[in-house]
Structure formats: structure tokens, C-alpha cells
Design an enzyme around this catalytic site. Structure first.
Site, PDB file in Angstrom:
ATOM      1  N   HIS A 140      -3.307   6.734  -7.430  1.00  0.00           N
ATOM      2  CA  HIS A 140      -2.286   5.921  -6.755  1.00  0.00           C
ATOM      3  C   HIS A 140      -2.814   4.628  -6.144  1.00  0.00           C
ATOM      4  CE1 HIS A 140      -4.008   7.662  -3.093  1.00  0.00           C
ATOM      5  NE2 HIS A 140      -3.404   6.684  -2.424  1.00  0.00           N
ATOM      6  N   ARG A 141      -4.132   4.486  -6.020  1.00  0.00           N
ATOM      7  CA  ARG A 141      -4.683   3.341  -5.287  1.00  0.00           C
ATOM      8  C   ARG A 141      -4.503   2.047  -6.066  1.00  0.00           C
ATOM      9  NH1 ARG A 141      -7.228   5.085  -0.974  1.00  0.00           N
ATOM     10  NH2 ARG A 141      -7.875   2.970  -0.530  1.00  0.00           N
TER      11      ARG A 141
END
Length: 256
Positions: A155-156
Site C-alpha cells: 500500500h505504500r
């Protein structure tokens, strides 16, 4: 209700709304946790109204100022009266930054209060690991793939905002999942970008985001973890699972 939008937009709106609540409730202390935009907004709103702040999970550092979480951590620590650290390394980081000096004044005797209190995520895992029940969807998926699988999350921004990097991560996980299935709960933003970049996965089980009990169930049963999540890195360690960190740095240096 402030999901979506830029860091500045969300932090500004949270600051505004939390300030309203502090005026209304008149708390003695505002306690904030972790390193999110809401952590910083809560701390800023309180300290500007002269309400003392307690920061749980203080002292963590990745030493990478490109990470928004690193900025949130440093600023929140700097304006908090009580710094509750999860590890020895967190305490040492604060010592190096001068938090044990008389020059940083938060209390009447001129001290910031720094304590190592342990990790509240570990407390949660110890409490819930034996009572968490999975949803029917996850129970069915585990039975379908034969209870042998890896768990992954991505998700980063450093992974998702670069099309080639995201494509390489998804492609590599897809190759691994030819032999052993990988379950990848997709963050909504990651899901959107995979579609935007036309990235395909033929072998992985791409599923919707999961609640805490479902994640604990998958962690308990998996062979190992691939993740860029700081929280999931810790939880993999708590469950004694091997973990590949899909980042260049991590704030959890003890795990490495």
C-alpha cells in the site's frame, strides 16, 4: 469521514475537527497513537490549546524523511509531554535527540516523561490470537487453497506510485504463487493503481480489504509474509512468521 485527498487536506481538516471536540470535551490529556496524519493532527490541535499530549509508540525512527510517517513521528514526539516507547531502541533514539535534557521542558520540573511500556499491538495479538474467528469468506478461501499459502500486502506510495516498481512486485509475487498460493488483500488505492497501470496477476488470490480478525487468522496459518506495512511486519514477528519487507528502510530496525 475524511478519507481520500492529499496529506495537507486531510491533516488540515482533522486539525479543525479535533479542535472542536477538544473545546467541547475539555480533556485533561489527549493521547495519540502511532504515526498517521491523525496522530499529528490530534497532537497539534491539543498542544495549541495547551492540553498536554501523550504519544503512544514514541521514539520510532526510519531515518527517511521522504516517509510522511517519519515527519509525523518526529513532530508528534517534539510536542508531547509523555513519550511511551515500545522498545529499547525507541528510548535510545529519544536520548540521541536530547529528550532527556533539561532544555526540553514539558512539566513543571522541566522534564519530558519518557517510559518504555512495551508494544500495544503485541498486547492486542496476545489477547485476540486465540479468540479471533474468521469470516465465512476467509474460512472458505483457506479451505479452498488447502491451508498452505503466503500472505501479502502492498500500500505504500513508494511502491504504488511508481508503475514499474509496482509491476515488478506484483509480477514477482505472481511467479512465487505458481508454486505456493499468495493471498493479497488489496488496499483500495493499490487496487485502483493496478487497474490504472493495467497490471495483471494470473495466480494470486486478490481479495478485498480485511478486518483485524481475518488478518489474524491468515497470519496464524500462513507460511510467511510479504509486506510494506509497518504494523504487519511486527505482527509477522509476533506470530513467528518469516517476513520479506518490501521497502528500502523500516522504522522497525529490531525486526531486521
Amino acid at each position: 469521514g475524511l478519507g481520500g485527498g492529499s496529506h495537507g487536506y486531510m491533516t488540515g481538516r482533522m486539525l479543525e475537527k479535533i479542535e472542536e471536540i477538544i473545546h467541547e470535551e475539555k480533556p485533561d490529556v489527549v493521547m495519540v497513537y502511532g504515526d498517521t496524519n491523525s496522530t499529528l493532527a490530534g497532537a497539534l490541535a491539543a498542544v495549541k490549546l495547551h492540553v498536554p499530549v501523550a504519544h503512544v509508540e514514541a521514539g520510532l525512527r526510519s531515518f527517511d524523511m521522504r516517509m510522511p510517517e517519519e515527519i509525523n513521528r518526529i513532530l508528534t514526539d517534539r510536542i508531547s509531554r509523555w513519550l511511551f516507547c515500545p522498545t529499547d531502541t525507541a528510548v535510545k533514539n529519544l536520548k540521541k535527540e536530547g529528550y532527556f535534557s533539561k532544555n526540553i521542558s514539558r512539566t513543571s520540573d522541566g522534564r519530558t516523561i519518557v517510559k518504555k511500556v512495551g508494544d500495544v499491538m503485541y498486547d492486542a495479538v496476545l489477547y485476540y490470537r486465540n479468540i479471533a474467528k474468521p469470516s465465512e469468506t476467509i474460512e472458505s478461501l483457506i479451505n479452498k487453497i488447502g491451508n498452505v499459502y503466503y500472505l501479502a500486502t502492498i500500500h505504500r506510495a513508494e511502491n504504488t506510485d511508481q508503475p514499474l516498481r509496482l509491476k515488478n512486485i506484483i509480477g514477482s509475487l505472481d511467479i512465487i504463487s505458481e508454486d505456493i498460493p499468495i493471498i493479497l488483500p488489496l488496499h483500495p488505492r493499490t487496487s485502483k493503481l493496478i487497474n490504472d497501470y493495467s497490471i495483471k496477476s494470473n495466480n494470486m488470490h486478490l481479495i478485498d480489504p480485511l478486518g483485524y480478525f481475518d488478518m489474524i487468522t491468515l497470519l496464524k496459518g500462513c507460511l510467511g509474509v510479504f509486506t510494506d506495512s509497518g504494523g504487519l511486519q511486527k505482527e509477522a514477528y509476533f506470530f513467528n512468521k518469516p517476513c520479506i519487507i518490501l521497502r528500502d528502510q523500516t522504522e522497525w530496525v529490531e525486526l531486521v
